[in-house]
Scaffold this motif. Sequence first.
Motif, PDB file in Angstrom:
ATOM      1  N   THR A  42      23.700 -15.083  20.797  1.00  0.00           N
ATOM      2  CA  THR A  42      23.507 -15.405  19.381  1.00  0.00           C
ATOM      3  C   THR A  42      22.038 -15.726  19.127  1.00  0.00           C
ATOM      4  O   THR A  42      21.270 -16.028  20.058  1.00  0.00           O
ATOM      5  CB  THR A  42      24.361 -16.609  18.970  1.00  0.00           C
ATOM      6  N   VAL A  43      21.654 -15.682  17.863  1.00  0.00           N
ATOM      7  CA  VAL A  43      20.271 -15.994  17.495  1.00  0.00           C
ATOM      8  C   VAL A  43      19.931 -17.430  17.898  1.00  0.00           C
ATOM      9  O   VAL A  43      18.848 -17.704  18.430  1.00  0.00           O
ATOM     10  CB  VAL A  43      20.050 -15.798  15.975  1.00  0.00           C
ATOM     11  N   THR A  44      20.874 -18.351  17.651  1.00  0.00           N
ATOM     12  CA  THR A  44      20.624 -19.765  17.980  1.00  0.00           C
ATOM     13  C   THR A  44      20.360 -19.941  19.471  1.00  0.00           C
ATOM     14  O   THR A  44      19.409 -20.633  19.871  1.00  0.00           O
ATOM     15  CB  THR A  44      21.828 -20.628  17.565  1.00  0.00           C
ATOM     16  N   LYS A  45      21.187 -19.291  20.281  1.00  0.00           N
ATOM     17  CA  LYS A  45      20.998 -19.409  21.738  1.00  0.00           C
ATOM     18  C   LYS A  45      19.729 -18.700  22.197  1.00  0.00           C
ATOM     19  O   LYS A  45      19.069 -19.135  23.144  1.00  0.00           O
ATOM     20  CB  LYS A  45      22.216 -18.861  22.471  1.00  0.00           C
ATOM     21  N   LEU A  46      19.406 -17.583  21.528  1.00  0.00           N
ATOM     22  CA  LEU A  46      18.180 -16.861  21.890  1.00  0.00           C
ATOM     23  C   LEU A  46      16.957 -17.740  21.654  1.00  0.00           C
ATOM     24  O   LEU A  46      16.062 -17.815  22.517  1.00  0.00           O
ATOM     25  CB  LEU A  46      18.067 -15.567  21.087  1.00  0.00           C
ATOM     26  N   ILE A  47      16.898 -18.407  20.511  1.00  0.00           N
ATOM     27  CA  ILE A  47      15.763 -19.298  20.217  1.00  0.00           C
ATOM     28  C   ILE A  47      15.690 -20.416  21.252  1.00  0.00           C
ATOM     29  O   ILE A  47      14.601 -20.765  21.747  1.00  0.00           O
ATOM     30  CB  ILE A  47      15.889 -19.890  18.790  1.00  0.00           C
ATOM     31  N   HIS A  48      16.855 -20.967  21.587  1.00  0.00           N
ATOM     32  CA  HIS A  48      16.888 -22.028  22.604  1.00  0.00           C
ATOM     33  C   HIS A  48      16.401 -21.493  23.945  1.00  0.00           C
ATOM     34  O   HIS A  48      15.622 -22.150  24.659  1.00  0.00           O
ATOM     35  CB  HIS A  48      18.312 -22.583  22.731  1.00  0.00           C
ATOM     36  N   LEU A  49      16.853 -20.292  24.295  1.00  0.00           N
ATOM     37  CA  LEU A  49      16.464 -19.692  25.567  1.00  0.00           C
ATOM     38  C   LEU A  49      14.962 -19.429  25.617  1.00  0.00           C
ATOM     39  O   LEU A  49      14.318 -19.640  26.658  1.00  0.00           O
ATOM     40  CB  LEU A  49      17.233 -18.390  25.783  1.00  0.00           C
ATOM     41  N   LEU A  50      14.392 -18.994  24.510  1.00  0.00           N
ATOM     42  CA  LEU A  50      12.939 -18.749  24.481  1.00  0.00           C
ATOM     43  C   LEU A  50      12.171 -20.042  24.736  1.00  0.00           C
ATOM     44  O   LEU A  50      11.127 -20.026  25.405  1.00  0.00           O
ATOM     45  CB  LEU A  50      12.527 -18.136  23.135  1.00  0.00           C
ATOM     46  N   ARG A  51      12.688 -21.144  24.227  1.00  0.00           N
ATOM     47  CA  ARG A  51      12.042 -22.442  24.510  1.00  0.00           C
ATOM     48  C   ARG A  51      12.105 -22.740  26.011  1.00  0.00           C
ATOM     49  O   ARG A  51      11.134 -23.208  26.600  1.00  0.00           O
ATOM     50  CB  ARG A  51      12.735 -23.567  23.729  1.00  0.00           C
ATOM     51  N   ARG A  52      13.268 -22.479  26.606  1.00  0.00           N
ATOM     52  CA  ARG A  52      13.418 -22.715  28.035  1.00  0.00           C
ATOM     53  C   ARG A  52      12.481 -21.816  28.845  1.00  0.00           C
ATOM     54  O   ARG A  52      12.022 -22.180  29.917  1.00  0.00           O
ATOM     55  CB  ARG A  52      14.866 -22.467  28.466  1.00  0.00           C
TER      56      ARG A  52
END
Length: 324
Positions: A42-52
């Motif tokens: 999902t977009v939300t998880k993708l943004i979180h993953l990019l932070r990681r």
Amino acid sequence: MEIGSLLRQIRTNKALTLADVADEDISSSYLSKVERGQNDITVTKLIHLLRRLETTPEEFLYLATNGLSLGYGDRDRFLETYFGKTTSMSIDPKKIPQIIKALKSEEEKARIFFEKAPSLKHKLAVNGRAILAILFQSLFVEDRHELPVRPDLTHVAEQYLQRLDNWGELDLYFFMLFSIAMPASTQRRLLTIAIKRSHYYRHFTNTPLLLLNLLENQVMLELTRQDTKTAAHYLAQLEKALDKQPSAEFALWARFHQAELYVRNGQHKQAATLLDQNIQMATTLKLRDLADMFSYARPIILNEPPTSVYKYFHIMIGTLEETA
């Protein structure tokens, strides 16, 4: 490149293991499946993953598009859909027939598309191009010295903008382009909506000066409408916005419009001084297009009636070429 492959490339380039990136929201096994294209994300998880992954969304998009330049080029391409190819508007009488022909050609092309596939997008394209043709005809051929008010052409755009919960970058430029033919009261009401939502504009990385652009365009519109009091009101808002978002270019535009107001209040000497200073400052700052614009407009502002503002009208109609 697939999203999963790109995420894996970013991770390995940073020497991060699946375990390094994983946390309570994204497990190692889930991330592994995403990288192999076995799981969607999902977009939300993708943004979180990019932070990681210690990667910004902007950098991710840059990598995903192989460095394709995003921004104004795409905005211009989108706007061309609605208003056709950029046409240089000239006040040279010899060039007027070919300009009218080009504008009519763009309008006809849009009409053909609409007839083949009726849609809101194609209807807006027809009306947008019709407005540009009518504007040029009114100002430069019929010499009416006033903006064409055509609610029959702007109504569909007004409805579209009013039903949006929020406006994106394209919608804001879209509003400015249709503004010239909207009834003044309707246009000002929509501008109020745009300004109230301006706190969202900080997210538009390509348009950090968008609020200034909106306000400066509005001053120009009001001056063209011969509404000096309202023009002064929006000029004050522009100057206030400049305190929060400094810009040499828009500061010079604000001074330029102040000179126009001086003339309309009978203060020609103050206007001449301000215009001369503007030309010099724009030249010093190497803003050559602005310096040329101010030099071109100076004698018009100082020596011709206020209705001659259309001769340097610069909202959405391209570049005015000085007659030889």
